[in-house]
Design an enzyme around this catalytic site. Sequence first.
Site, short mmCIF file in Angstrom:
data_model
loop_
_atom_site.label_atom_id
_atom_site.label_comp_id
_atom_site.label_asym_id
_atom_site.label_seq_id
_atom_site.Cartn_x
_atom_site.Cartn_y
_atom_site.Cartn_z
N HIS A 8 63.46 16.92 34.30
CA HIS A 8 64.18 16.87 35.57
C HIS A 8 65.42 15.97 35.46
CE1 HIS A 8 64.57 16.48 40.02
NE2 HIS A 8 64.95 15.26 39.71
N GLU A 9 65.24 14.80 34.87
CA GLU A 9 66.37 13.87 34.74
C GLU A 9 67.43 14.42 33.79
OE1 GLU A 9 66.79 11.53 36.80
OE2 GLU A 9 64.78 11.72 37.63
N GLU B 193 68.58 18.31 43.55
CA GLU B 193 67.19 18.03 43.19
C GLU B 193 66.42 19.31 42.90
OE1 GLU B 193 65.87 15.06 42.44
OE2 GLU B 193 67.92 14.37 42.73
N HIS C 216 69.75 16.91 35.44
CA HIS C 216 70.87 16.39 36.23
C HIS C 216 72.14 16.30 35.38
CE1 HIS C 216 69.07 15.55 40.08
NE2 HIS C 216 68.09 14.84 39.55
#
Length: 184
Positions: free
Chosen positions: A91-92, A148, A95
């Site tokens: 997820h990070e 997100e 980004h």
Amino acid sequence: AAKNCSRDWNATITAKGSTHEYNNIVQSKTINNNNINSNPSSSSTTTPYTYTVVRSPEANAFVLPGNHVFVLTGLFRYAHNEDELASILGHEMAHNLARHAGERMSESILMGILSRLALVLDPSGLLFSVLLPAQTLLVSLPHSREHEVEADRIGIILASEACYDPRAAKRVFSRMKEDVGGGG
């Protein structure tokens, strides 16, 4: 073609104390071409990722431009195994892959210009006082949520491509959501 993923999906994260702590940093490691890799077919993503674990009761993780991922140890209350940690790291990393920081910066520059223009057109500040909350409500919050959701989607793909259980993301994010009282 299906990817051959021969790994134990029941591996558990164990907390280990460190005798080499400095400023609450438990461990920092730069990894080239690790299991979770940002689009290995792209030559533009060859910068290695650096992962830093910071001792903190706060449950959070974040990434900085330049592929530096920070994980605060409070997050391990929710990430109970390697697959769940991989979903957070994915997820990070997503980004950065989606260039969310650059989008926020561009948006911030545009809003700065509009704010100054509002003050020039209306020196009383009334227009500015309406513009600022409207920008937050109509632009920043929706884009933040979109970022997100996009990072969740890309992160699951990254973790899955690295042979981690993609169902782990739902488990870890559900635990986090439940802990904050069902909030999103």
